[in-house]
Design a protein around this motif. Structure first.
Motif, mmCIF file in Angstrom:
data_model
loop_
_atom_site.group_PDB
_atom_site.id
_atom_site.type_symbol
_atom_site.label_atom_id
_atom_site.label_comp_id
_atom_site.label_asym_id
_atom_site.label_seq_id
_atom_site.Cartn_x
_atom_site.Cartn_y
_atom_site.Cartn_z
ATOM 1 N N UNK A 57 0.846 -1.191 0.000
ATOM 2 C CA UNK A 57 0.000 0.000 0.000
ATOM 3 C C UNK A 57 0.884 1.245 0.000
ATOM 4 N N UNK A 58 0.311 2.363 -0.336
ATOM 5 C CA UNK A 58 1.056 3.625 -0.373
ATOM 6 C C UNK A 58 1.170 4.210 1.036
ATOM 7 N N UNK A 59 2.061 5.174 1.187
ATOM 8 C CA UNK A 59 2.212 5.849 2.474
ATOM 9 C C UNK A 59 0.947 6.625 2.843
ATOM 10 N N UNK A 78 2.307 -3.994 4.620
ATOM 11 C CA UNK A 78 3.562 -3.559 4.010
ATOM 12 C C UNK A 78 3.239 -2.332 3.185
ATOM 13 N N UNK A 79 4.136 -1.329 3.280
ATOM 14 C CA UNK A 79 3.874 -0.075 2.578
ATOM 15 C C UNK A 79 5.152 0.519 2.020
ATOM 16 N N UNK A 80 4.969 1.411 1.065
ATOM 17 C CA UNK A 80 6.060 2.088 0.364
ATOM 18 C C UNK A 80 6.084 3.541 0.819
ATOM 19 N N UNK A 81 7.296 4.046 1.144
ATOM 20 C CA UNK A 81 7.421 5.430 1.587
ATOM 21 C C UNK A 81 8.853 5.915 1.391
ATOM 22 N N UNK A 121 15.810 10.308 1.954
ATOM 23 C CA UNK A 121 15.337 10.675 0.625
ATOM 24 C C UNK A 121 15.135 9.486 -0.301
ATOM 25 N N UNK A 122 15.519 8.294 0.132
ATOM 26 C CA UNK A 122 15.378 7.095 -0.695
ATOM 27 C C UNK A 122 14.050 6.416 -0.408
ATOM 28 N N UNK A 123 13.556 5.670 -1.385
ATOM 29 C CA UNK A 123 12.296 4.939 -1.239
ATOM 30 C C UNK A 123 12.549 3.545 -0.685
#
Length: 176
Positions: A57-59, A78-81, A121-123
């Motif tokens: 899922x997104x942040x 689990x998510x991306x940020x 600053x990294x994903x």
């Protein structure tokens, strides 16, 4: 039979401890080894337990989930940020952007692994338990020192605050 088991254990320790390492160092190195786990076409460096980057899922979606949670609530996800801050001492925690000025404080399960200290600053994609907690003044000051804040900024911390936490058992860091 007992002598065979002892012999096998001895051989495992000898081969695991190559290059003069102790058994504990060999296990720690294996735990911290970085590997690649591309699933959706993105190359990652992986830390902790293996997982894939599917159904992430997104942040902003996680931020909405946090908004509906009370202190002590948990949800596995689990998510991306994007990383906004990371422990400068060891890489033992990081903060991830949730949007609208909110952040999630990410710690690593049982301190079983760490992330690089230069990933602001990294994903990343994190897998684990999201939770809401009340962070004490002492903990806030501890993390502020780890994050490199000045003593003047640390002195401004005067009361507990509701925080969004995350215990990650695995982290995928997008390669540059």
């Amino acid at each position: 039979m007992n002598k065979i088991n002892i012999s096998i254990l001895f051989l495992i320790l000898v081969f695991a401890c190559k290059d003069g390492q102790t058994p504990a160092e060999a296990v720690k190195q294996t735990t911290l080894e970085v590997s690649e786990r591309p699933k959706t076409g993105v190359d990652y460096l992986a830390f902790g337990e293996p997982f894939d980057d599917e159904a992430v899922i997104s942040h902003t979606a996680l931020s909405e989930k946090y908004a509906g949670m009370a202190v002590a609530d948990t949800v596995r996800t689990k998510f991306r940020a994007t990383v906004t801050d990371v422990c400068k001492a060891k890489g033992c925690w990081m903060r991830l952007q949730l949007g609208e000025g909110r952040e999630a404080m990410v710690r690593f399960k049982d301190y079983g692994f760490f992330v690089p200290k230069d990933i602001e600053g990294r994903e990343v994609v994190v897998n684990g338990q999201a939770f809401v907690t009340q962070m004490s003044v002492e903990d806030q000051k501890h993390y502020a020192r780890d994050g490199g804040l000045s003593e003047a900024e640390i002195a401004k911390i005067t009361g507990p605050k509701k925080t969004f936490g995350f215990e990650a058992d695995g982290v995928l860091l997008a390669k540059e």
